[in-house]
Design an enzyme around this catalytic site. Structure first.
Site, PDB file in Angstrom:
ATOM      1  N   LYS A 189     -36.552  -6.579  41.025  1.00 40.76           N
ATOM      2  CA  LYS A 189     -36.423  -6.528  39.567  1.00 40.76           C
ATOM      3  C   LYS A 189     -37.083  -5.226  39.121  1.00 40.76           C
ATOM      4  CE  LYS A 189     -35.298  -8.441  35.593  1.00 40.76           C
ATOM      5  NZ  LYS A 189     -33.895  -8.628  35.163  1.00 40.76           N
ATOM      6  N   ASP A 245     -37.493 -17.518  47.585  1.00 37.02           N
ATOM      7  CA  ASP A 245     -37.567 -18.976  47.461  1.00 37.02           C
ATOM      8  C   ASP A 245     -36.411 -19.478  46.602  1.00 37.02           C
ATOM      9  OD1 ASP A 245     -38.693 -21.596  47.563  1.00 37.02           O
ATOM     10  OD2 ASP A 245     -39.448 -21.269  45.525  1.00 37.02           O
TER      11      ASP A 245
HETATM   12  C1  IPM Z   1     -40.094 -23.553  50.534  1.00 39.04           C
HETATM   13  C2  IPM Z   1     -40.792 -24.496  49.583  1.00 39.04           C
HETATM   14  C3  IPM Z   1     -42.239 -24.044  49.424  1.00 39.04           C
HETATM   15  C4  IPM Z   1     -42.226 -22.659  48.836  1.00 39.04           C
HETATM   16  C5  IPM Z   1     -43.124 -24.988  48.579  1.00 39.04           C
HETATM   17  C6  IPM Z   1     -43.110 -26.395  49.095  1.00 39.04           C
HETATM   18  C7  IPM Z   1     -44.540 -24.469  48.468  1.00 39.04           C
HETATM   19  O1  IPM Z   1     -40.136 -24.562  48.371  1.00 39.04           O
HETATM   20  O2  IPM Z   1     -40.511 -23.466  51.700  1.00 39.04           O
HETATM   21  O3  IPM Z   1     -39.125 -22.906  50.133  1.00 39.04           O
HETATM   22  O4  IPM Z   1     -42.139 -22.502  47.614  1.00 39.04           O
HETATM   23  O5  IPM Z   1     -42.322 -21.704  49.609  1.00 39.04           O
HETATM   24 MN    MN Z   2     -38.280 -23.426  48.295  1.00 39.60          MN
END
Ligand code: IPM
Ligand code: MN
Length: 356
Positions: A189, A245
């Protein structure tokens, strides 16, 4: 002999990890390997037992193992209590940080037999094959300071990256691109964030050093759209922790189910293999969750951690066959859905019966 640490975690974690273990045991039998499994606690269950979501025993077991097979983490008790000081997710984050797992590799491919299960049109997703390399130990997940103002009315997180952190994960992404279609998309971004501008600058420098890879840049909002509109565009994607993520949950929709996507987290110490989905507490103990994301993570484990590509390919093939035969859990079929353990048994049996 290979030592595998089993960190099942919370929710559906134990059920799905049991299936992956079954599959790995079938592989060991078929190919005459010895896999030794040891268990440890992480997440909400570790908070219950030790008051710590990533106890030292768990860390030591990971450090002394050749690979970690991980289930899922999270519990509604904490999700609905934003004031909880100790949270299950801290266990996963602590593990990633202490094992130095700076790169999370999330391959996204479609399965022929599931093309019609995807909410996207078949012609858009047939042949989709890309891999997202998500930076995993930096960015807003770990940046300091974080917290609340004294009066509690302001909250803040810090999105921080060093050039070194950007460089090491991008170099890894370039290596992947070289083994594939030689195309790398860096998602950021940079029109808004200073950290993204450092990403872009660093990736541009690496692009000059690696002319054999075609490197382009995409803003994360546009990338979110392109993933749905033109997913075949992508070969290797590299991005920071939180963008990765979010984009990989989105990408899972392409395959037809979040339950299908595996991942490998690699870095300094022992690598961790885990499905990208969460702990799905509503399904915990019901034997209905899809074990394929974890079983495919076991395939990645065989390939990346133990350098056993034939064994990995057989697991992959068994999963594809189970999908073709519609021997699947309820997230994929409404009619005649199979249970978590039935799917695990089927895949293990396929492996044992295979002619190799
Ligand atoms: C992932 C999960 C984790 C993250 C959570 C559970 C902390 O969503 O492994 O993608 O955000 O990394
Ligand atoms: Mn995740």
């Amino acid at each position: 002999m290979y030592k595998i640490a089993k960190l099942a975690g919370d929710g559906i974690g134990p059920e799905i990890v049991t299936q992956a273990e079954k599959v790995l045991k079938a592989i060991a039998k078929k190919f005459n390997h010895e896999f030794q499994f040891s268990e440890a606690l992480i997440g909400a269950c570790a908070i219950e037992a030790f008051g710590n979501p990533y106890p030292l025993e768990t860390h030591q077991l990971c450090m002394n193992s050749d690979a970690v097979l991980f289930g899922a983490i999270g519990h509604p008790k904490y999700d609905n209590d934003p004031k909880a000081k100790i949270r299950p997710e801290q266990g996963l984050l602590a593990m990633r940080k202490s094992l130095g797992l700076f790169a999370n590799i999330r391959p996204v491919t479609t399965f022929k037999s599931l093309i019609d299960k995807s909410p996207l049109k078949a012609h858009l997703i047939e042949g989709v094959d890309f891999v997202v390399i998500r930076e995993l130990t930096g960015g807003i997940y770990f940046g300091e300071p974080r917290g609340r103002s004294e009066n509690g009315l302001t909250a803040f997180d810090t999105l921080v990256y060093t050039k070194e952190e950007i460089k090491r994960v991008t170099e890894l992404a370039i290596k992947y691109a070289l083994k594939r279609r030689k195309k790398l998309t860096a998602v950021d971004k940079a029109n808004v964030l200073a950290s993204s501008r450092l990403w872009r600058e660093t990736v541009q420098e690496l692009a000059i050093e690696n002319p054999e890879v075609t490197i382009d840049f995409m803003f994360v909002d546009n990338a979110a759209m392109q993933l749905i509109q033109n997913p075949k565009y992508f070969d290797v994607v590299v991005t920071e922790n939180m963008f990765g993520d979010i984009l990989t949950d989105e990408a899972s929709v392409i395959t037809g189910s979040l339950g299908l996507l595996p991942s490998a987290s690699i870095g300094v110490h022992t690598s961790v293999f885990e499905p990208i989905h969460g702990s799905y507490p509503q399904a915990a103990g019901k034997n209905i969750a899809n074990p394929l994301g974890t079983i495919l993570s076991a395939a990645l484990l065989l390939d990346y951690a133990f350098n056993l590509p034939k064994e990995a390919a057989l697991v992959q093939e068994a999963v594809e066959k189970s999908l073709e035969q519609n021997f699947v859990t309820e997230d994929i079929t409404k009619e005649n859905a199979k249970s978590t353990s039935e799917v695990g048994d089927w895949i293990a049996q396929y492996i044992l019966d295979a002619s190799i």
